[in-house]
Each structure stands twice: as structure tokens, then as C-alpha cells.
Design a protein around this motif. Structure first.
Motif, mmCIF file in Angstrom:
data_model
loop_
_atom_site.group_PDB
_atom_site.id
_atom_site.type_symbol
_atom_site.label_atom_id
_atom_site.label_comp_id
_atom_site.label_asym_id
_atom_site.label_seq_id
_atom_site.Cartn_x
_atom_site.Cartn_y
_atom_site.Cartn_z
ATOM 1 N N GLY A 295 0.850 -1.192 0.000
ATOM 2 C CA GLY A 295 0.000 0.000 0.000
ATOM 3 C C GLY A 295 0.877 1.230 0.000
ATOM 4 O O GLY A 295 2.116 1.134 -0.037
ATOM 5 N N ALA A 296 0.231 2.388 0.022
ATOM 6 C CA ALA A 296 1.005 3.634 0.003
ATOM 7 C C ALA A 296 1.685 3.882 1.345
ATOM 8 O O ALA A 296 2.721 4.533 1.395
ATOM 9 N N THR A 297 1.116 3.363 2.422
ATOM 10 C CA THR A 297 1.767 3.545 3.731
ATOM 11 C C THR A 297 3.161 2.926 3.693
ATOM 12 O O THR A 297 4.143 3.544 4.126
ATOM 13 N N ASN B 151 5.450 5.009 1.307
ATOM 14 C CA ASN B 151 5.924 6.241 1.953
ATOM 15 C C ASN B 151 6.979 5.928 3.009
ATOM 16 O O ASN B 151 8.001 6.606 3.103
ATOM 17 N N SER C 35 1.252 8.884 7.040
ATOM 18 C CA SER C 35 2.181 7.824 6.620
ATOM 19 C C SER C 35 3.486 8.402 6.072
ATOM 20 O O SER C 35 4.460 7.673 5.884
ATOM 21 N N ASN D 141 -5.428 14.928 0.654
ATOM 22 C CA ASN D 141 -6.544 13.990 0.826
ATOM 23 C C ASN D 141 -7.780 14.632 1.442
ATOM 24 O O ASN D 141 -8.885 14.152 1.258
ATOM 25 N N ASP E 24 3.766 11.965 -2.718
ATOM 26 C CA ASP E 24 2.668 11.048 -2.417
ATOM 27 C C ASP E 24 1.557 11.407 -3.410
ATOM 28 O O ASP E 24 0.927 12.459 -3.288
ATOM 29 N N VAL F 262 -1.105 9.521 -4.075
ATOM 30 C CA VAL F 262 -2.244 8.632 -3.796
ATOM 31 C C VAL F 262 -3.567 9.241 -4.231
ATOM 32 O O VAL F 262 -4.385 8.599 -4.880
ATOM 33 N N GLN F 263 -3.802 10.499 -3.887
ATOM 34 C CA GLN F 263 -5.109 11.101 -4.177
ATOM 35 C C GLN F 263 -5.182 11.683 -5.586
ATOM 36 O O GLN F 263 -6.271 11.889 -6.110
ATOM 37 N N SER G 104 -1.619 4.112 -4.268
ATOM 38 C CA SER G 104 -2.425 3.150 -3.517
ATOM 39 C C SER G 104 -3.537 2.641 -4.432
ATOM 40 O O SER G 104 -4.264 3.440 -5.031
ATOM 41 N N LYS H 278 -7.566 3.599 -3.802
ATOM 42 C CA LYS H 278 -8.144 4.932 -4.032
ATOM 43 C C LYS H 278 -8.612 5.076 -5.482
ATOM 44 O O LYS H 278 -9.279 6.041 -5.813
ATOM 45 N N CYS I 103 -8.568 7.835 8.006
ATOM 46 C CA CYS I 103 -7.582 7.168 8.861
ATOM 47 C C CYS I 103 -7.275 7.978 10.107
ATOM 48 O O CYS I 103 -6.708 7.467 11.065
#
Ligand code: PMP
Length: 379
Positions: A71-73, A76, A96, A147, A172, A174-175, A195, A198, A320
Motif C-alpha cells: 500500500g502507500a503507507t 511512503n 504515513s 486527501n 505522495d 495517492v489522491q 495506492s 483509491k 484514517c
């Protein structure tokens, strides 16, 4: 209460796309280990490599630059734990990014966030003056889009400044992925995290995209998977779903103006129905799918529960970090008054959002906003 639900929380996680579901179900029946040389192994390897191509295409990278993670966590953490002396990052970064930066022992230089939620290239320049000195290993971490507010950050400009000082850049994305066109080489970042969930893929799968020639010690050591960069037998079904979701998300980029139109209508009518309401980050360049709406006087948690009872799923800040008491760190970093921050909800649209979803949200929002006086009188 209606039994038909309206899901407007794509930034927390997007519903699984049918293409991803089909690809995952097919991959579950691929018996082999992608590292095995026999036909079953080669079949599993093919699934992973096809997905790598799809994910690379989504961000304009080459397949060899994509490393699958949990995952992105993890993506990162991998970058942030790579032994930096100095990390430059804004308070609007995802936990993260910030948590491993804090616990790594690196000096953390906070990039100031402007009141519309963006980090100015000049602020990055000033941080580089302070942070990139001598032989210290410095990293700039700047997300592509936030996010909670959807505000898009000036990564290409910041990366150019960092590059001029020999400082690598992590973004990052992700979004932003699937919501705006990403050109990894054009951004000038050294690493970029993604991720799957998403963009309509499965939860528990992501990737780090690395520029050529970048050596990053593995975070997870063991077998030689992912060209010795990330150990562990590949999550073949998850990766297959990620690949299919990335391909569908790339196709959908052409439809993002439609998502923007829905979001803009939602904002226009939500503000008209609730005097005193405001859109946070309205003056900034934002993702087409996100709105952070505040109705001072109605606590975000109350709004989320009332909307949930009306069949509508949104969130109070990031999923989160919700559950924690106190205002969102993102909104605090923007310097928003607590009264506004405490009432901010995040409404996020996506690949399956329709005009009917917006109608349902607006009807419930107007009813709740209209009942504000009554709620105060009772309280
Ligand atoms: N970065 C951002 C900006 C996010 O919104 C999220 C998910 N909330 C993450 C990283 C973590 O991604 P994952 O759930 O894949 O670990």
C-alpha cells in the motif's frame, strides 16, 4: 431512511471497479508462485508484469520503475526511512509520511502551508536554504494533492528547486492518481507513491515508482522479489486488481470534467442552501472530485452521522485520522479557525458517482442545514 446508499467518500477508499474484481477473481486461480520457473509460475509472473505495465502507464513511468508494495503507507515509509538527516515536509502531508519522518530521527523542517491549503514554491526554496547544507542527506516530501481538501501542490516547481540543490523529492500521489494526468518524468520527482484502493482497486496493495538509478535500501528484506527491492511473495490477485483499476482509471481521465461538473454543482447548491457555509481551499487549484465543506455551528461528526442516517457516506477529515479527538492536522496547518475546522466535512466523488448521488446529498444537506436553528434550541 432510504435503503439505497449514496457513497461520497472516494478519498477514504473507492468502491471496487468491476474490471478489478474480474481480474482478481481470475488471478486467484493462478496457482503458481511468480518466482517459479514452471508454467504455473510463469502464468502468475505474467499477471504481475501485465499489471506493472498498466500501473506504469497511469503515471507515465516505465514498468521497471514500479515496485509493488502493501500500500502507500509502506511506499511512503520505505522512502522516509531511508536514512535522511533532514526531511522537509508540510503539515498537510499524510501521517504515513509524517510519522516515519518523525520517528526516523531526521531533523524535520516544516514547510508552511498557505491559507488556501497550498505550499508555495518560495517556502520550499527557503526550506532548502536551511536544510540542504553541507553533506547532510536531505529529502523534500511534497504530496501531489491533499486527501482532505484536494488542493494540488506545485510539485514540478518545487522539484526543480530541489534538484538545483541536489535534494531528492518524494511525492505522495495517492489522491491525485486517476484524477489528474500524472507524468512521472515531467514532475521531476525521484519517488512517487500510489495506492490501489483509491482508484477502484483492492485495499492492501500499492506501489512506489522510482526514477532510474535511484538506490534505496529495501524496507522489507528477504527473498529477491521485485528485483531485490521489496521482498515477499507477490500479492498476485491484489496486483492484478491494481493493474485493472489503473487501466480503467486511465481511461476515465477523459471523463474527469464530468466529475468536476458534479462537484461544482454540489458546492454551488450546498452553499446556496446553507448561509454561512464555506468551501475550504476554494481559491486553490484542486482535484476535480473533492470538496471540503464547513458549516460553522454544526460539528463535523454530527453532520457525518446525520448524513449517514439519511443514507449518505462522507467523512469528517481523513478516514484514517477520524476517531481521534480534535481538529484535523491538515486544517490546523492551514491556520483555519477551530470553529471552521471542527465543522469541516469531506465529500469525495469518483468513478461511479452520478447526478442522483449529488441530488441525494443536496437534499439531506439542505434538510440538516435548515434544521440548524432547531438543533441549537434543543441543545
Ligand atoms: N497518502 C495519502 C494522501 C492517503 O490519502 C492515504 C490513504 N488514506 C495513504 C497515503 C495511505 O495509503 P494506504 O491506505 O494504501 O496505505
Amino acid at each position: 431512511m432510504s435503503s439505497i446508499r449514496t457513497y461520497l467518500d472516494h478519498n477514504a477508499t473507492a468502491p471496487l471497479r468491476p474490471e478489478a474484481r474480474a481480474a482478481m477473481l481470475a488471478a486467484l486461480d493462478a496457482a503458481g508462485n511468480p518466482s517459479s520457473v514452471h508454467a504455473e509460475g510463469r502464468r502468475a509472473r505474467q499477471i504481475v508484469e501485465d499489471a506493472r505495465e498498466r500501473v506504469a502507464e497511469l503515471v507515465g513511468a516505465r514498468p521497471a520503475q514500479v515496485v509493488f508494495t502493501s500500500g502507500a503507507t509502506e511506499a511512503n515509509a520505505w522512502v522516509l526511512r531511508a536514512g535522511w538527516d533532514v526531511v522537509m515536509a508540510g503539515g498537510i502531508e499524510h501521517e504515513s509520511v509524517l510519522a516515519p519522518a518523525r520517528s526516523s530521527g531526521a531533523e524535520l523542517i516544516e514547510l508552511p502551508t498557505g491559507d488556501i491549503g497550498s505550499i508555495a514554491p518560495a517556502a520550499v526554496g527557503a526550506a532548502l536554504e536551511r536544510g540542504a547544507v553541507g553533506s547532510r542527506r536531505a529529502l523534500l516530501a511534497l504530496q501531489l494533492a491533499n486527501n482532505e481538501t484536494g488542493v494540488v501542490q506545485p510539485v514540478a516547481e518545487a522539484a526543480a528547486l530541489a534538484r538545483a540543490r541536489g535534494v531528492p523529492v518524494h511525492t505522495d500521489a495517492v489522491q491525485a492518481a486517476g484524477r489528474l494526468t500524472i507524468d512521472f518524468p515531467g514532475l521531476g520527482a525521484d519517488t512517487l507513491s500510489l495506492s490501489a484502493h483509491k482508484l477502484g482497486g483492492p485495499k492492501g496493495c500499492g506501489a512506489l515508482v522510482l526514477r532510474d538509478g535511484l538506490e534505496l535500501a529495501p524496507l522489507i528484506a528477504g527473498g529477491g522479489q521485485e528485483r531485490r527491492r521489496r521482498a515477499g511473495t507477490e500479492n498476485v490477485a491484489g496486483i492484478a486488481g491494481f493493474g485493472a483499476a489503473a487501466a480503467a482509471a486511465r481511461q476515465d481521465l477523459a471523463r474527469m470534467s464530468g466529475v468536476a461538473a458534479l462537484r461544482d454543482r454540489l458546492e454551488r447548491e450546498a452553499l446556496a442552501a446553507a448561509p454561512g457555509a464555506l468551501v475550504i481551499g476554494a481559491g486553490a487549484q484542486r482535484l476535480c472530485n473533492t470538496t471540503c465543506l464547513a458549516l460553522p455551528g454544526v460539528a463535523a461528526e454530527t453532520m457525518v452521522i446525520m448524513l449517514d442516517l439519511a443514507g449518505i457516506a462522507v467523512s469528517a477529515g481523513a478516514a484514517c485520522s477520524s476517531g481521534k479527538v480534535g481538529a484535523s492536522a491538515v486544517l490546523a496547518a492551514m491556520g483555519l479557525p477551530a470553529e471552521i475546522a471542527r465543522s469541516a466535512i469531506r465529500v469525495s466523488l469518483g468513478w461511479c458517482t452520478s447526478a442522483k448521488d449529488i441530488d441525494a446529498f443536496l437534499a439531506a444537506w439542505a434538510a440538516i442545514a435548515g434544521g440548524r436553528g432547531r438543533q441549537r434550541a434543543v441543545a
